[in-house]
Design a protein around this motif. Structure first.
Motif, PDB file in Angstrom:
ATOM      1  N   ALA A 123       0.833  -1.204   0.000  1.00  0.00           N
ATOM      2  CA  ALA A 123       0.000   0.000   0.000  1.00  0.00           C
ATOM      3  C   ALA A 123       0.866   1.252   0.000  1.00  0.00           C
ATOM      4  O   ALA A 123       0.561   2.237  -0.690  1.00  0.00           O
ATOM      5  CB  ALA A 123      -0.924  -0.015   1.216  1.00  0.00           C
ATOM      6  N   GLY A 124       1.964   1.210   0.763  1.00  0.00           N
ATOM      7  CA  GLY A 124       2.863   2.360   0.795  1.00  0.00           C
ATOM      8  C   GLY A 124       3.493   2.638  -0.557  1.00  0.00           C
ATOM      9  O   GLY A 124       3.576   3.795  -0.994  1.00  0.00           O
ATOM     10  N   CYS A 125       3.951   1.585  -1.244  1.00  0.00           N
ATOM     11  CA  CYS A 125       4.541   1.759  -2.577  1.00  0.00           C
ATOM     12  C   CYS A 125       3.527   2.341  -3.556  1.00  0.00           C
ATOM     13  O   CYS A 125       3.848   3.247  -4.343  1.00  0.00           O
ATOM     14  CB  CYS A 125       5.060   0.418  -3.098  1.00  0.00           C
ATOM     15  N   ILE A 127       0.755   4.106  -2.897  1.00  0.00           N
ATOM     16  CA  ILE A 127       0.420   5.492  -2.547  1.00  0.00           C
ATOM     17  C   ILE A 127       1.556   6.428  -2.924  1.00  0.00           C
ATOM     18  O   ILE A 127       1.334   7.536  -3.439  1.00  0.00           O
ATOM     19  CB  ILE A 127       0.092   5.592  -1.046  1.00  0.00           C
ATOM     20  N   PHE A 128       2.798   5.992  -2.700  1.00  0.00           N
ATOM     21  CA  PHE A 128       3.944   6.829  -3.053  1.00  0.00           C
ATOM     22  C   PHE A 128       4.035   7.005  -4.565  1.00  0.00           C
ATOM     23  O   PHE A 128       4.449   8.061  -5.055  1.00  0.00           O
ATOM     24  CB  PHE A 128       5.231   6.200  -2.521  1.00  0.00           C
ATOM     25  N   SER A 131       1.379   9.620  -5.758  1.00  0.00           N
ATOM     26  CA  SER A 131       1.459  10.937  -5.125  1.00  0.00           C
ATOM     27  C   SER A 131       2.056  11.962  -6.081  1.00  0.00           C
ATOM     28  O   SER A 131       2.961  11.664  -6.866  1.00  0.00           O
ATOM     29  CB  SER A 131       2.303  10.868  -3.851  1.00  0.00           C
ATOM     30  N   GLY A 141       2.644   7.412   2.268  1.00  0.00           N
ATOM     31  CA  GLY A 141       3.201   6.265   1.566  1.00  0.00           C
ATOM     32  C   GLY A 141       4.527   5.816   2.140  1.00  0.00           C
ATOM     33  O   GLY A 141       4.778   4.615   2.316  1.00  0.00           O
ATOM     34  N   TYR A 142       5.388   6.777   2.473  1.00  0.00           N
ATOM     35  CA  TYR A 142       6.711   6.427   2.988  1.00  0.00           C
ATOM     36  C   TYR A 142       6.622   5.815   4.382  1.00  0.00           C
ATOM     37  O   TYR A 142       7.357   4.883   4.716  1.00  0.00           O
ATOM     38  CB  TYR A 142       7.596   7.672   3.004  1.00  0.00           C
ATOM     39  N   MET A 145       5.537   2.236   4.033  1.00  0.00           N
ATOM     40  CA  MET A 145       6.656   1.383   3.623  1.00  0.00           C
ATOM     41  C   MET A 145       7.562   1.065   4.808  1.00  0.00           C
ATOM     42  O   MET A 145       8.096  -0.044   4.924  1.00  0.00           O
ATOM     43  CB  MET A 145       7.458   2.065   2.506  1.00  0.00           C
ATOM     44  N   LYS A 200       7.127   7.423 -10.602  1.00  0.00           N
ATOM     45  CA  LYS A 200       5.830   6.747 -10.546  1.00  0.00           C
ATOM     46  C   LYS A 200       5.921   5.344 -11.130  1.00  0.00           C
ATOM     47  O   LYS A 200       5.387   4.381 -10.559  1.00  0.00           O
ATOM     48  CB  LYS A 200       4.787   7.563 -11.307  1.00  0.00           C
ATOM     49  N   SER A 204       5.482   1.907  -8.936  1.00  0.00           N
ATOM     50  CA  SER A 204       4.350   1.076  -9.367  1.00  0.00           C
ATOM     51  C   SER A 204       4.811  -0.350  -9.636  1.00  0.00           C
ATOM     52  O   SER A 204       4.139  -1.321  -9.257  1.00  0.00           O
ATOM     53  CB  SER A 204       3.708   1.672 -10.618  1.00  0.00           C
TER      54      SER A 204
END
Length: 488
Positions: A123-125, A127-128, A131, A141-142, A145, A200, A204
């Motif tokens: 989820a963090g990856c 969202i980052f 962003s 996001g960070y 992670m 991105k 992703s």
């Protein structure tokens, strides 16, 4: 020859023939090696990615993230401070989530703990990756992670039970993977610099790593931790018998309190040095060189293993030395730590725990001495000692907790130890400010060397005395068997 081989006890021999059902389900040697390798791979992909912050900060600055903070020129210190806040919150979350992660591990088992970490990290990856400056979710996001990588590596520690003769090496490798994984963002920066991929795109695609961990976890990892095959490791043989005690009795024991203080002090030393290594080198070289300190030298990147330094004027020879040493340290710390798993693991697997702790204490003292001498070759030796010191600290102390207290409460105990260490780490900023006022880290490093020496002279001998005392008290009295075997 051990006493059990010289004397026989028929009742004891009969009990040994009854196989523990949990032991029967343990994987074979080849399968165990495979699981350890997979665990190391999963750890290096996720566990300490957030600590490789410096290249990511450059990537975000080049992208213009938080550029609106700059009033005149870009990049600016205001932007760097805002980005630094992201790193600070993420690493703080990593430390403070150790205890709740340990609670999940002890309550729900390694499989659920690993899957939880994979979900958070993935989820963090994601969202980052999505962003942008307009949709500022970078910090969320960070942080995800950071807290997601921790459960993955923590849930793997019990795999040391599969290969007890190499348990110290396995625990050390898994801890060192946290350092090695900090290189992932360096690789990502190289990819985005030399390919059409953007930040991105990179993040992703990186979601595939936690997704694979999540999907394969039910097949690879057990619901409950693997039980110990037996104490065939030299460190395990000498371990005190606190494994069957309750968590509260364990955490109040002298063994844990001594371990916690020792770990907290040395972790303070390590984090202080990592966070100020470039400042220490600059002060050391400019103080000992004939050229005056360049007031135009400004720090743009305030975190990571080595800070990127920006110069408004031409570099002086001393400045070149400092920059080269900082860059070298950024590579020696993770890669050197990986190499140092061999001597650290060998020591833990073949000698009592107090020997490994004495060696890491000696490395701490020698490293502190190296920080007092402004010579390039001495600093490089200090970097190598530091790589061993850091690998030995995490590997040895995790092994100490596991072998002394067992794995039933390992997560909570390791989390408690981290929480205590976190309190010690609050002194990093005041120490750094004090050094800035004095324009030298000499006296701070000298004090660290002295305290390390005191611990070297007290903690390992105390552990040796405790192990001897325990072995004398707990060794069973074996009666020689004089029964005549008529078949001989």
């Amino acid at each position: 020859m051990y006493p059990l081989e010289r004397y026989s006890n028929h009742e004891h021999d009969h009990e040994q023939t009854i196989e523990d059902p949990k032991t029967r389900k343990l994987p074979g040697t080849c399968s165990s090696v495979f699981l350890v390798l997979v665990a190391a791979l999963e750890s290096v992909l996720t566990s300490g990615v957030v600590f490789g912050w410096a290249p990511l900060q450059i990537m975000l600055q080049e992208e213009g993230v938080y550029a609106y903070k700059c009033q005149t020129k870009f990049p600016c210190e205001e932007q760097a401070v805002q980005l630094q806040m992201m790193y600070t919150l993420a690493t703080s979350a990593f430390c403070f989530c150790v205890w709740p992660t340990g609670l999940v591990l002890d309550s729900l088992g390694p499989r659920i703990c690993c899957m939880m970490g994979a979900l958070l990290f993935g989820a963090g990856c994601f969202i980052f990756a999505i962003s942008t400056s307009a949709m500022d979710l970078f910090m969320l996001g960070y942080i995800l992670m950071a807290v997601g990588g921790l459960p993955i590596v923590l849930s793997m520690m019990h795999l040391a039970n599969l290969l007890p003769a190499y348990s110290g090496t396995i625990i050390t490798i898994l801890n060192v993977m946290i350092d090695v994984s900090s290189l992932n963002l360096k690789v990502m920066k190289l990819v985005t610099d030399h390919t059409p991929f953007t930040r991105k795109d990179a993040f992703s695609m990186y979601v595939a790593a936690p997704a694979a961990i999540l999907i394969t976890a039910p097949c690879l990892w057990p619901r409950d931790r693997y039980e110990e095959r037996g104490a065939t490791n030299a460190s395990q043989v000498a371990a005190p018998s606190l494994k069957t005690s309750s968590f509260w009795k364990q955490v109040r024991s002298a063994e844990f309190l001594m371990c916690a203080f020792f770990t907290a002090f040395h972790l303070l030393h390590i984090n202080l040095y990592i966070g100020t290594v470039d400042d220490q080198l600059r002060m050391m070289w400019f103080t000992n060189s004939s050229s005056p300190f360049d007031e135009n030298l400004r720090t743009l990147h305030l975190s990571g293993y080595a800070k990127a330094l920006h110069y408004e004027e031409s570099l002086q020879p001393s400045q070149n030395v400092v920059q080269s040493l900082c860059s070298l340290f950024a590579w020696i710390l993770p890669l050197g730590g990986l190499v140092m798993t061999l001597p650290v693991g060998y020591t833990l697997d073949n000698f009592p725990l107090w020997v490994g702790i004495a060696l890491l204490s000696a490395a701490a003292i020698l490293h502190s001495v190296c920080t007092l001498i402004a010579r390039t070759e001495i600093q490089i030796v200090g970097f190598l000692l530091f790589a061993y010191y850091r690998a030995a600290l995490f590997g040895t102390m995790a092994t100490t907790v596991a072998f002394t207290f067992g794995y039933d409460n390992f997560g909570k105990l390791w989390g408690t130890l981290y929480a205590i260490s976190g309190l010690f780490n609050f002194s990093i900023e005041p120490l750094a400010v004090l050094a800035q006022k004095q324009e030298t880290f000499y006296w701070i490093n000298l004090c660290i060397a002295v305290v390390s020496g005191i611990l070297f002279l007290t903690y390992p001998p105390w552990l040796r005395w405790k192990s001897k005392d325990k072995s004398q008290v707990e060794e069973p009295l074996l009666v020689p068997d004089f029964t005549l075997d008529v078949n001989q």
